[in-house]
Design an enzyme around this catalytic site. Structure first.
Site, PDB file in Angstrom:
ATOM      1  N   GLU A  29       1.633   4.106   2.717  1.00 43.48           N
ATOM      2  CA  GLU A  29       2.473   3.862   3.934  1.00 43.48           C
ATOM      3  C   GLU A  29       3.347   3.941   3.969  1.00 43.48           C
ATOM      4  OE1 GLU A  29       0.356  -0.252   4.613  1.00 43.48           O
ATOM      5  OE2 GLU A  29      -1.882   0.595   4.034  1.00 43.48           O
ATOM      6  N   HIS A  79       3.398  -2.606   6.738  1.00 37.37           N
ATOM      7  CA  HIS A  79       2.390  -1.167   6.495  1.00 37.37           C
ATOM      8  C   HIS A  79       2.780  -0.547   7.601  1.00 37.37           C
ATOM      9  CE1 HIS A  79       0.147  -4.106   3.424  1.00 37.37           C
ATOM     10  NE2 HIS A  79       1.049  -5.428   3.900  1.00 37.37           N
ATOM     11  N   GLU A  82       1.858  -3.409  11.148  1.00 33.20           N
ATOM     12  CA  GLU A  82       1.542  -2.862  10.887  1.00 33.20           C
ATOM     13  C   GLU A  82       2.092  -1.148  11.654  1.00 33.20           C
ATOM     14  OE1 GLU A  82      -0.766  -1.672   9.288  1.00 33.20           O
ATOM     15  OE2 GLU A  82      -1.910  -3.562   8.706  1.00 33.20           O
ATOM     16  N   HIS A 122       0.730  -1.651   0.300  1.00 37.78           N
ATOM     17  CA  HIS A 122       0.022   0.024   0.180  1.00 37.78           C
ATOM     18  C   HIS A 122       0.797   1.474  -0.125  1.00 37.78           C
ATOM     19  CE1 HIS A 122      -3.250  -2.677   2.174  1.00 37.78           C
ATOM     20  NE2 HIS A 122      -2.863  -2.687   0.941  1.00 37.78           N
TER      21      HIS A 122
END
Length: 380
Positions: free
Chosen positions: A171, A261, A337, A168
């Site tokens: 990010e 991410h 994350e 993504h």
């Protein structure tokens, strides 16, 4: 001409994204542009010129329709005059609009959802790391826009480790993490790195989505496709990035994999696993939790209390890379994350979560992997 007439906003550069809808003096009405061929949007990155010493109000009126509107609560935008040091500036979310207030201390400042990681910096990183002893570089293939998919291979040990980031593109903390991990792994004076290189072979893709990165996308590639929903059946037309990387993984095998991410809404660092995969084994689960708990012991920025819901048995989404790889190879896989906001456990009023903390986390993840590496069974 008043001083305010010389103030301007632009985004015609690598990863730029904003539309100027109108202005009233030093108040600008803005909108984030959707990813190409997609409804996703949340990433913004623009330059504010000619406003040194002038209080400016920047109102992003379409914030409520963003991909993750919960991400705006307690969020503060990033601002930099030199594009090196990024600080947080006053930001409010109310009535569906995100309002940023800034009084620039320079003639030009840049504002962004998170500190950008440009494609030029990516090329500099790849060139620098590829030039280190014992590192090889390969172009796995091309993206839809014709950009290179870069693979760096480091080490000579029997365990096979894959690290990949920025599926993504918005990010950007994920590639800052990569910079930190790569710098540690190639440090000739770092004992952990030396041991890792002897015991494992690392295959590293610093940026899975160059097209989305350059275009200023939040979540998709040039075709408007979310790459992390393509791992069950990637195609040349939709997701060549995944197609090329997965084909190489099939050749090398995978013992450990980490997909890096950022999360818009959750103000913590955490990992997600693969609990719901059809081929789940208790040993896989034990090793995943061993890595998670080792990282938590080593790194105060990482925690295990908050994260994503765990999928029910057999219900994992195999189009996502962590689930697909754990199911396909019987390996330990994890999705890391980091927050766009701040880490609520260790807040930093000036910087929030930052490139520097992302880099240090990358180095720390290698330290945790070093501790558990002997527990991982080598597949090949």
């Amino acid at each position: 001409m008043s001083h305010s007439d010389s103030i301007s906003i632009s985004s015609g550069f690598d990863s730029g994204n904003i539309a100027v809808l109108g202005r009233d003096g030093t108040t600008f009405d803005l909108a984030i542009v959707k990813d190409h061929e997609s409804d996703f949007y949340q990433w913004f990155h623009f330059r504010l010129s000619g406003a040194k010493g002038v209080p400016v109000t920047l109102r992003i009126g379409n914030a409520a329709g963003a991909a993750y509107p919960d991400g705006w609560k307690d969020y503060r935008a990033c601002c930099s005059a030199d594009r090196q040091v990024w600080r947080r500036v006053p930001t409010d979310y109310a009535d569906g609009a995100l309002t940023i207030r800034v009084t620039p201390d320079a003639d030009s400042v840049w504002l962004a959802y998170f500190a950008p990681y440009s494609m030029e910096r990516h090329h500099d990183l790849v060139a620098r790391i590829a030039g280190a002893p014992g590192v090889s570089h390969e172009r796995l293939g091309a993206t839809l826009d014709g950009q290179d998919i870069d693979l760096l291979t480091i080490g000579e040990g029997p365990k096979t480790v894959w690290l990949y980031a920025r599926q993504h593109p918005g990010e950007s903390m994920a590639e800052w993490w990569m910079e930190g991990a790569l710098e540690r792994l190639t440090d000739p004076h770092d004992a952990v790195a030396r041991s890792l290189r002897q015991r494992a072979t690392f295959h590293i893709v610093p940026n899975m989505n160059p097209d989305g990165s350059r275009r200023g996308h939040l979540r998709t590639n040039a075709a408007g496709v979310n790459l992390n929903r393509e791992w069950h059946e990637p195609t040349p037309e939709r997701s060549p990035e995944v197609l090329h990387v997965l084909a190489r993984m099939d050749r090398t095998g995978v013992d450990f994999a980490m997909d890096v991410h950022g999360d818009e809404a959750i103000p913590y660092v955490f990992i997600a696993g693969f609990e719901g995969i059809p081929n789940w084994t208790e040993e896989q689960g034990r090793l995943y939790h061993l890595f998670r708990d080792t990282l938590a012991r080593r790194c105060p920025d990482f925690q295990t209390r908050r994260g994503y819901p765990i999928a029910a048995k057999g219900k994992a989404n195999l189009s996502m890379s962590t689930n697909q790889l754990a199911n396909r190879f019987g390996c330990v896989a994890a999705t890391l994350e980091m927050p766009f906001k701040d880490n609520a456990d260790l807040p930093d009023a000036a910087h929030g979560w930052s490139p520097e903390r992302s880099k240090r986390l990358g180095a720390e993840c290698l330290g945790a992997l070093h501790e558990i590496l002997d527990d991982l069974p080598a597949k090949r």
